[in-house]
Design an enzyme around this catalytic site. Structure first.
Site, short mmCIF file in Angstrom:
data_model
loop_
_atom_site.label_atom_id
_atom_site.label_comp_id
_atom_site.label_asym_id
_atom_site.label_seq_id
_atom_site.Cartn_x
_atom_site.Cartn_y
_atom_site.Cartn_z
CB ALA A 10 -0.91 -0.01 1.22
CG MET A 11 -0.47 5.12 -1.40
SD MET A 11 0.63 5.92 -2.59
CE MET A 11 0.73 7.57 -1.92
CB THR A 16 10.77 5.15 -3.27
OG1 THR A 16 9.59 5.11 -4.09
CG2 THR A 16 11.87 5.89 -4.02
CG ASP A 88 9.87 4.57 -7.75
OD1 ASP A 88 9.55 3.77 -6.85
OD2 ASP A 88 9.77 5.81 -7.63
CD GLU A 89 5.32 5.58 -7.49
OE1 GLU A 89 4.31 4.85 -7.48
OE2 GLU A 89 5.68 6.27 -6.52
#
Length: 208
Positions: A10-11, A16, A88-89
């Site tokens: 999750a966030m 990162t 990333d992302e």
């Protein structure tokens, strides 16, 4: 043996930060790495991978229609052997790009480490996450905790008053002011309109 890895959460679970640590580990051993990041996420600037704790590194920004296999092949032709590719992302990858990254692993024999969200604010899979879950050789959850004390597995998009937003585009770039990681039980309550949440109640990583 090279593999395609998917590290999901999750966030605000430290994805990162973990990516940047992995890049450092490769470089410390004398290996060159390629960092990739979607151009649409430019919160820290285009072509910058940045963590919430202040670590950051330059990366190659890519578009949704970029052929990532060809991008890596050009990078190798210009700069030499790669020890690893880090993305990333990764939830913003297209199906075609996940396949291209699998080709980097299978044809070029280069490990690819992808870091991203599993689901969006509606609890539905992102396209990139869907195909990474389907095709990755290895998957690992990076854990974080909900304000309730339970493990956070879902992400809620909130308005300025802390109420869940349930309509709108799947992709809307934002940070702690827009997204909160919660447990499934809290996700159900909040999306039913049974409560609100302080968007600044950032979750904490869980012990591995």
């Amino acid at each position: 043996m090279a593999k395609l890895y998917f590290y999901y959460s999750a966030m605000n679970a430290g994805k990162t930060t973990t990516l940047l640590q992995s890049a450092h580990n490769y470089r410390e051993r004398g290996m060159r790495v390629a960092l990739l990041t979607p151009r649409l996420d430019h919160r820290a600037g285009t072509g910058v991978v940045a963590s919430r704790i202040g670590l950051q590194a330059e990366a190659t920004a890519f578009e949704r229609d970029t052929d990532l296999q060809k991008l890596i092949e050009r990078d190798i032709a210009q700069h030499g052997k790669l020890g690893c590719v880090l993305v990333d992302e990764a939830q913003f990858l297209s199906k075609a790009q996940v396949w291209q990254l699998s080709e980097v692993v299978d044809e070029l024999r280069i490990p690819v480490l992808c870091y991203g969200l599993r689901t969006d604010f509606r609890g539905e899979l992102f396209e990139g996450s869907q195909y990474l879950l389907a095709w990755a050789d290895e998957m690992q959850e990076i854990k974080t905790i909900c304000h309730s004390g339970k493990k956070a597995t879902m992400t809620v998009r909130v308005d300025e008053n802390g109420f869940a937003v349930q309509d709108g585009p799947q992709v809307e770039i934002g940070g702690n002011d827009r997204y909160v990681s919660v447990s499934r039980a809290e996700f159900k309550k909040i999306t039913r309109g049974e409560g609100r949440i302080d968007p600044m109640q950032a979750p904490l990583p869980l012990p591995v």
